[in-house]
Design a protein around this motif. Structure first.
Motif, short mmCIF file in Angstrom:
data_model
loop_
_atom_site.label_atom_id
_atom_site.label_comp_id
_atom_site.label_asym_id
_atom_site.label_seq_id
_atom_site.Cartn_x
_atom_site.Cartn_y
_atom_site.Cartn_z
N LYS A 120 0.81 -1.22 0.00
CA LYS A 120 0.00 0.00 0.00
C LYS A 120 0.85 1.27 0.00
N PRO A 122 3.11 4.21 -1.30
CA PRO A 122 3.08 4.84 -2.63
C PRO A 122 4.31 4.54 -3.47
N PHE A 123 5.41 4.16 -2.81
CA PHE A 123 6.65 3.91 -3.55
C PHE A 123 6.97 2.41 -3.64
N ASP A 125 6.10 -0.01 -5.80
CA ASP A 125 6.52 -0.48 -7.14
C ASP A 125 7.90 0.06 -7.50
N GLN A 126 8.16 1.32 -7.17
CA GLN A 126 9.44 1.93 -7.51
C GLN A 126 10.59 1.19 -6.83
N PRO A 167 7.36 10.49 -2.34
CA PRO A 167 6.08 10.02 -2.86
C PRO A 167 5.10 9.85 -1.70
N HIS A 169 1.23 9.82 -2.22
CA HIS A 169 -0.05 9.21 -2.56
C HIS A 169 0.00 8.53 -3.93
N LYS A 170 -0.53 7.32 -3.97
CA LYS A 170 -0.53 6.55 -5.21
C LYS A 170 -1.93 6.56 -5.82
N TYR A 171 -2.03 7.17 -7.00
CA TYR A 171 -3.28 7.18 -7.76
C TYR A 171 -3.21 6.10 -8.84
N GLU A 174 -0.51 7.58 -11.46
CA GLU A 174 0.69 8.30 -11.05
C GLU A 174 0.81 8.33 -9.53
N VAL A 175 2.02 8.63 -9.09
CA VAL A 175 2.32 8.80 -7.67
C VAL A 175 2.69 10.26 -7.44
N GLN A 508 -4.65 7.09 1.41
CA GLN A 508 -4.88 6.01 0.46
C GLN A 508 -6.00 6.40 -0.50
#
Length: 510
Positions: A120, A122-123, A125-126, A167, A169-171, A174-175, A508
Motif C-alpha cells: 500500500k 506509494p513507492f 513499485d518503484q 512520494p 499518494h498513489k493514484y 501516477e504517484v 490512500q
C-alpha cells in the motif's frame, strides 16, 4: 570571550557579538514557562459553529475571494529522516542468524505494521523494480532488501529527501509528492481568478530538487486544473541561527575550535512570513496533506476559517476608522469594547471603565490594530500538538495563546491540572491577516513574546549542550496578535510523522 575567528563566524551568520551574548544570557537564564490560567474550551475561547453559520462564513469567503490577494504559506524544510527511525532500528538490531523474524515483529509493532502494509506504500513499485528477483526471495530477504533500497544512498535514499518531495499518494496512473498535492489543494480554496500563489520555506540545499519537481509538474497541473501557479521559495535566514553552549554554561566548540550555531526552530520563519505581501495567508505544514478526494471534502473548513477572518477584519477596520474620528461617543466605545471582549476574546484592563474618554480611544485603538489570526482547533484525542490556553503574562495581562507542551511546567500541580482539562489542540491550520485597516503591512516582529523561547537539551559529539529555539511561529511569535479559535473536525489533521502514517485511510486512494 571571543576570538577573531569567532567574530568572523558570527559575521558570516549575520550576527553581532551583542546578539550572541544576548542569546547566551537567554540560555543561561533558563526556560520561562507559560503561566496557564485555564484551558480554552468551547464557548470560552473556542467558537463552535452550526452548519448554517459555517455555510454563511464559507459563502462570505467565496463572495470576497476574487478581490483578494491570497497566499498559501507552507513550512517545508524538514527532512524525512525521522519518518524512518524505527526502520533504521530494524537494520541495526535485526540479525537473521540469531533472531527469528516472527519474534522481532512480535516485539516491534511499528515494523509489523510497516511490512504488512508494504504493497500500500506509494513507492512500493518503484522500490521493488530496483530489486532483482524480488518475488523469489525469502520473506526476511524481501524485507531487508526493500528497506535498504528505500534508505541507502546507493538506493533511493529517501531518508535524506525533504519530506515534501517523498512520494505520498498513489493514484491509478501516477504517484504524487506532498509538494504536488499542496499545489492541487490550493486550487480548492486559494486560487482567486484561477491564480494560486504558494510560498514554501525550504532548506537551501534542497532548492534544486524542489525546482526540478516544479518544472516537471507545473504545466501538467496547470492544464489539469485550469489554474496558473505562482510558486516561490525562501530559506530560514542564517541570522536566525542561535548559539549552543555546554550544560555547564561554557562555550561549546567543535573539534575544529569553532562555535556551534544551530537552526532556531520554526519561529525562525517569522521573517519569511513577514516578507509576504497578501490580504490573506493560509498556513499549513507540508506533511498535513491528504488525497485529493478528501481534500475536496475538507476545503470548506479552510474557507470557514478565512470567512471568520474576513468578518472579524471588516468589523475591526470599521471600528478603527470610527476611533480615528475627532469625537467618539461613549456608547460607540462600549460597543467596540464589547466586540473586543466577545468576538476577539481580548481581556480588557480591569480599570478600563474608569479611563478618561481620550485614554479609552487610544487603548481600544491599540488593542484592535494588530494582526489577526484565525486558528482551527480540533478535539484532543491523544494526537500531539500545541493547545489553546488562556495565559497570563509577566504584566498580569491574560490572553488567548497556542502553547506547546514544552512551554508548560508540568511539575507544577496546578499547571498540570489545567493541561488535563484541555479539550482541543491546534493542528497548524491558520489563516492570517497581516495588514492594517489602512492597507499597510504590519511588522510582525513587533508582536513577538521573546520570553517564549525554548531552551532544549541536545547531544553534540557525545557532549550535552543547551540550545535556544526562537518563540514558535504560531506560539510566542504570534503572542500579541488578535486570535480567534474555531473548532474544526479532526479529519482535517492527517500529518505524516512516520512512514506508517502513509498507510492510513487519509493517504490512500480508495
Amino acid at each position: 570571550m571571543f576570538t577573531d575567528q569567532d567574530i568572523r563566524q558570527m559575521e558570516n551568520h549575520g550576527l553581532t557579538q551583542d546578539q550572541v551574548i544576548g542569546q547566551i544570557e537567554r540560555i543561561k537564564s533558563g526556560m520561562v514557562y507559560s503561566n496557564l490560567v485555564e484551558a480554552a474550551t468551547i464557548n470560552h475561547g473556542i467558537l463552535k459553529l452550526n452548519k448554517n453559520e459555517i455555510q454563511q462564513f464559507v459563502n462570505l469567503y467565496n463572495e470576497k475571494l476574487e478581490g483578494l490577494n491570497v497566499v498559501k504559506f507552507v513550512p517545508a524544510s524538514g527532512a524525512a529522516t525521522r519518518m524512518f527511525k524505527f526502520i533504521f532500528q530494524f537494520l541495526k538490531e535485526y540479525n537473521d542468524d540469531q533472531e527469528r523474524l516472527s519474534h522481532y515483529l512480535k516485539n516491534h509493532k511499528n515494523f509489523w505494521v510497516f511490512v504488512n502494509g508494504l504493497e500500500k506504500l506509494p513507492f512500493f513499485d518503484q522500490i521493488v523494480n530496483k530489486i532483482s528477483n524480488y518475488s523469489q526471495l525469502e520473506i526476511e530477504e524481501k524485507y531487508i532488501a526493500f528497506v535498504k533500497v528505500m534508505l541507502n544512498e546507493d538506493g533511493l535514499n529517501y531518508s535524506n529527501y525533504p519530506k515534501g518531495l517523498l512520494p505520498f499518494h498513489k493514484y491509478k496512473d501516477e504517484v504524487l509528492t506532498a509538494f504536488h498535492e499542496h499545489l492541487l489543494e490550493s486550487t480548492l480554496y486559494a486560487s482567486p481568478n484561477d491564480i494560486a500563489k504558494l510560498h514554501f520555506t525550504i532548506s537551501e540545499g534542497h532548492t534544486d530538487k524542489f525546482q526540478k519537481e516544479l518544472d516537471r509538474i507545473q504545466d501538467k497541473v496547470e492544464n489539469q486544473t485550469g489554474t496558473k501557479f505562482n510558486v516561490s521559495f525562501s530559506y530560514q535566514s542564517k541570522s536566525t541561527d542561535t548559539i549552543a553552549i555546554k550544560s555547564n554554561n561554557e562555550l561549546f566548540r567543535t573539534p575544529e575550535g569553532k562555535l556551534l550555531f544551530r537552526p532556531a526552530g520554526h519561529g525562525a520563519l517569522l521573517g519569511n512570513l513577514n516578507a509576504l505581501d497578501a490580504d490573506i495567508i493560509f498556513i499549513k505544514n507540508i506533511d498535513n496533506i491528504v488525497v485529493l478526494d478528501q481534500n475536496k471534502k475538507q476545503s470548506d473548513y479552510k474557507k470557514l476559517l478565512a470567512g471568520v477572518l474576513l468578518d472579524a477584519q471588516e468589523k475591526a477596520f470599521n471600528y478603527l476608522n470610527e476611533l480615528d474620528k475627532e469625537s467618539v461617543s461613549e456608547q460607540k466605545l462600549l460597543e467596540i469594547a464589547m466586540f473586543l471582549t466577545h468576538r476577539m476574546h481580548v481581556k480588557l484592563n480591569d480599570e478600563f471603565d474608569d479611563f478618561p474618554l481620550t485614554e479609552k480611544v487610544v487603548y481600544l485603538h491599540r488593542k484592535l490594530n494588530r494582526p489577526i489570526r484565525v486558528c482551527g482547533m480540533v478535539k484532543n484525542e491523544g494526537e500531539p500538538g500545541g493547545g489553546p490556553f488562556w495565559v497570563k503574562d509577566a504584566e498580569g495581562h491574560v490572553s488567548l495563546q497556542i502553547v506547546e507542551f514544552a512551554q508548560i511546567n508540568v511539575e507544577d500541580k496546578a499547571q498540570k491540572e489545567i493541561v488535563k482539562n484541555a479539550t482541543h489542540f491546534n493542528p497548524t491550520d491558520l489563516v492570517c491577516g497581516t495588514k492594517d485597516y489602512k492597507g499597510n503591512k504590519f511588522n510582525l516582529h513587533d508582536y513577538v513574546d521573546h520570553k517564549a523561547a525554548f531552551i532544549t537539551i541536545k547531544s553534540q559529539n557525545g557532549t550535552d549542550i543547551k540550545a535556544l529555539e526562537l518563540p514558535g511561529l504560531w506560539n510566542g511569535s504570534m503572542a500579541d496578535w488578535n486570535s480567534v479559535f474555531v473548532e474544526i473536525p479532526l479529519s482535517t489533521f492527517n500529518p505524516v510523522k512516520t512512514v506508517n502514517d502513509l498507510l492510513k485511510p487519509a493517504h490512500q486512494v480508495l
